[in-house]
Scaffold this active site. Structure first.
Site, PDB file in Angstrom:
ATOM      1  CG  PHE A  85      -1.736   1.303   1.305  1.00  0.00           C
ATOM      2  CD1 PHE A  85      -2.917   1.440   0.584  1.00  0.00           C
ATOM      3  CD2 PHE A  85      -1.304   2.374   2.084  1.00  0.00           C
ATOM      4  CE1 PHE A  85      -3.650   2.619   0.642  1.00  0.00           C
ATOM      5  CE2 PHE A  85      -2.037   3.552   2.146  1.00  0.00           C
ATOM      6  CZ  PHE A  85      -3.207   3.682   1.427  1.00  0.00           C
ATOM      7  CG  LEU A 129       0.702  -0.363   5.970  1.00  0.00           C
ATOM      8  CD1 LEU A 129       0.197  -0.021   7.363  1.00  0.00           C
ATOM      9  CD2 LEU A 129      -0.404  -0.157   4.945  1.00  0.00           C
ATOM     10  CD  GLU A 130       5.673   5.567   0.718  1.00  0.00           C
ATOM     11  OE1 GLU A 130       5.448   6.501   1.535  1.00  0.00           O
ATOM     12  OE2 GLU A 130       5.507   5.675  -0.495  1.00  0.00           O
ATOM     13  CG  LEU A 131       1.325   4.520   5.927  1.00  0.00           C
ATOM     14  CD1 LEU A 131       0.820   4.358   7.352  1.00  0.00           C
ATOM     15  CD2 LEU A 131       0.232   4.144   4.931  1.00  0.00           C
TER      16      LEU A 131
END
Length: 629
Positions: free
Chosen positions: A312, A335-337
């Site tokens: 994501f 997760l790369e937020l």
């Protein structure tokens, strides 16, 4: 062949081949040219084999008409992905009742690109099934076959880089330079790494052993997971689509890409290119599937039992929802937020040298960049010089479209492009206003920019906010916009504290002449990546893992770590010699003596892990003595 025979019949060689012992040989010994020709023949066969199996295959994808700068379409006032609900002129001729549609438009001009049917849950399940079917064969391919796909994609991308850049520009409103740096270079770098290093990262890996297992070989095998998914953001439609796809298929998986609703038009074409490449290389293009849907339908992908991993890229708010939904089948998620990346300018840094890089780090892609510089922490002694530099440059920046002609018929040179939509404009204006009220220095437009002749485009004026207090809201939240924040500090310890004070921890940079000091500061930063005296280069080197800490997510993509996250690491242990494990009588069922079996086990521990040679030899002696009791 005739020329070769004539060459060998040359008097020079005939003389040397005379059998008369009394005749002195004046020519060249024929074994040398014959050896040379034999070696040349072997090399030609090898070279032909390599080209037949490794050379890139050409393929073509029809260029979209909208990528041409002269293309014209219906302008949409106040365009959005649901403009078709209020503008029947942009609906397909035959609309399916009860189904949702997505409107694609150029945010720099407001021109309508297309209105597409959004996928529903049933269609998403069908696409997952198609990818799973194709993956059954694909997982049996070897790395030579997979590398050929990567080489073919790399050659096509290099040959068609301007077209790809224009497609990305049309769908996101960015400039060609922003596309070249953020789309083309990064994707080429990833393809090159997969070609050169992908196989070595996935080869069975030998692991060490201990005394007890001296007769065993231990390995880790990286096997395909099956079908994986990528849910990606809109800011780099080419790279964000290709990056998870090429990594996933190189690891032997099928892949479902769920793109942002904002870039359906461009992503569809970029994914079509990969599918066509697979087809030309002799593989099933159904291996790669594109899902275009609204968030309400995304759970059909996230919670599918067939999906074995999710990558994501997006906001922390949506990322949390994806991670929670994925727990239904315990699907692992990378997760790369968001980020609030700091750039720390140390005392005695060369402002003239680092300022242009800082400017690019802030305004690349108009700030819509996950690793963009969101905060510049500058030593108080250098603050005025850096602020003056930004003030001079930013007030001269021009925004507009690289694909739209002016009323006079030419395309203007622009420094920055459009924002993807106006949804955050009021919020950005508010945090800038609040910062000014609290004493910050404001330079630039600080608000939505109304373009002279691109009245339907979405632009935000490049802005500098100086003398920022770390406690201001603008210093804490990710702005994701063309806004430079300059925060002065007095002590390096203060700079580190301020840099670590937000909930984010994606990337950072440290600038200064003392490399040891820069490294010391870098080690104290709570983040996933740091560049020293540079901006964002940790992503150009695709041998490095990419990802963050704290509220910026977990897991990594890029590098061996990222590629292996798309596999099942299977531990395999096997006999090294002719020796194999057997159960000594003292431990065999039924246990004969509780005392002897315990003494055997206890002495085995002394032999293997005891401190000192006396303890170990005593343990070995007792093990041998008790083994057959």
């Amino acid at each position: 062949m005739d020329r070769l025979i004539d060459f060998m019949n040359h008097p020079y060689f005939i003389t040397s081949m005379s059998r008369d012992p009394d005749e002195v040989s004046a020519g060249l010994d024929p074994k040398y040219p014959l050896t040379l020709f034999l070696a040349l023949g072997i090399w030609l066969v090898y070279d032909r084999y390599q080209k037949a199996h490794n050379s890139p295959l050409p393929f073509e994808v029809t260029p979209p008409a909208a990528a041409d700068p002269g293309w014209e379409s219906l302008p949409i006032p106040d365009a959005s992905i649901e403009s078709h609900l209020t503008n029947p002129d942009i609906m397909p001729p035959v609309a399916l009742p009860g189904r949702r549609y997505i409107t694609s438009f150029d945010p720099a001009t407001g021109l309508h690109l297309q209105t597409v049917l959004a996928d529903d849950e049933e269609l998403i399940e069908t696409k997952i099934h198609q990818a799973a079917q194709a993956q059954r064969y694909w997982k049996t391919t070897n790395f030579t076959q997979r590398r050929r796909v990567m080489r073919s994609l790399l050659k096509w991308l290099v040959d068609n880089q301007e077209l790809c850049a224009r497609v990305a520009c049309r769908d996101t409103g960015k400039t060609l330079i922003d596309a070249a740096l953020g789309e083309i270079l990064t994707t080429c770098s990833k393809l090159e790494w997969l070609i050169n290093s992908g196989e070595s990262a996935l080869q069975p890996e030998k692991r060490g052993s201990n005394l007890m297992m001296f007769y065993k070989k231990s390995e880790v095998h990286y096997e395909p997971l099956g079908v994986v998914a990528g849910i990606v953001s809109w800011n780099y439609p080419l790279h964000n689509a290709w990056s998870p796809i090429i990594a996933s298929i190189f690891a032997g998986n099928g892949v479902i890409l769920k793109c942002s609703e904002n870039v359906v038009w461009s992503t569809s074409w970029f994914v079509e290119a990969i599918q066509e490449c697979l087809r030309v290389c002799g593989h099933d293009p159904e291996l790669v599937q594109l899902v275009c849907c609204y968030p309400e339908q995304a759970n059909a992908l996230i919670q599918s039992p067939t999906i074995k991993h999710i990558t994501f890229i997006g906001s922390d708010t949506v990322g949390r929802k994806v991670a929670m939904a994925a727990t239904k089948h315990l699907t692992p998620v990378t997760l790369e937020l968001g980020g609030k990346d700091p750039a720390i300018i140390l005392p005695k840094a060369d402002i003239k040298k680092c300022a242009p890089l800082l400017l690019r780090g802030v305004y690349q892609n108009m700030g819509q960049n996950c690793i963009g510089i969101e905060r510049i922490l500058v030593h108080a002694s250098l603050y005025d010089d850096l602020f003056d530099y930004f003030e001079d440059k930013v007030t001269k920046m021009r925004v507009g479209s690289v694909l739209a002609r002016s009323p006079e018929g030419y395309i203007s040179t622009v420094d920055g492009g459009a924002m993807i939509n106006p949804d955050r404009f009021r919020g950005l204006e508010k945090v800038i206003f609040d910062a000014e009220e609290a004493g910050a220095q404001i330079v630039g437009g600080a608000k939505q920019y109304n373009h002279v002749y691109l009245e339907n485009g979405y632009y935000f004026a490049p802005t500098v906010v100086g003398n920022v207090d770390p406690e201001m809201e603008i210093a804490k939240q990710e702005v994701f916009a063309p806004i430079a924040l300059l925060i002065p500090y007095d002590k390096i310890e203060d700079a580190v504290r301020i840099a670590n004070s937000t909930k984010y921890g994606l990337g950072a940079s440290v600038w200064g002449p003392d490399r040891d000091l820069c490294m010391k500061v870098a080690k104290n930063l709570e983040c996933g990546m740091v560049s020293i005296n540079d901006f964002g280069v940790f992503y150009i080197n695709q041998d490095l893992p990419f990802g963050g800490a704290k509220g910026s997510g977990y897991g990594r993509f890029g590098g061996p770590e990222g590629l292996r996250s798309l596999t099942n690491p299977k531990a395999v242990i096997r006999d090294r010699f002719w020796i194999s494990t057997s159960i000594p009588k003292v431990l065999d069922y039924p246990v004969r003596s509780l005392h002897n079996s315990w003494e055997f086990s206890a002495n085995l521990v002394h032999f293997l892990y005891g401190f000192g040679w006396r303890s170990r030899f005593a343990g070995l002696y007792n093990v041998i003595k008790l083994a057959n009791k």
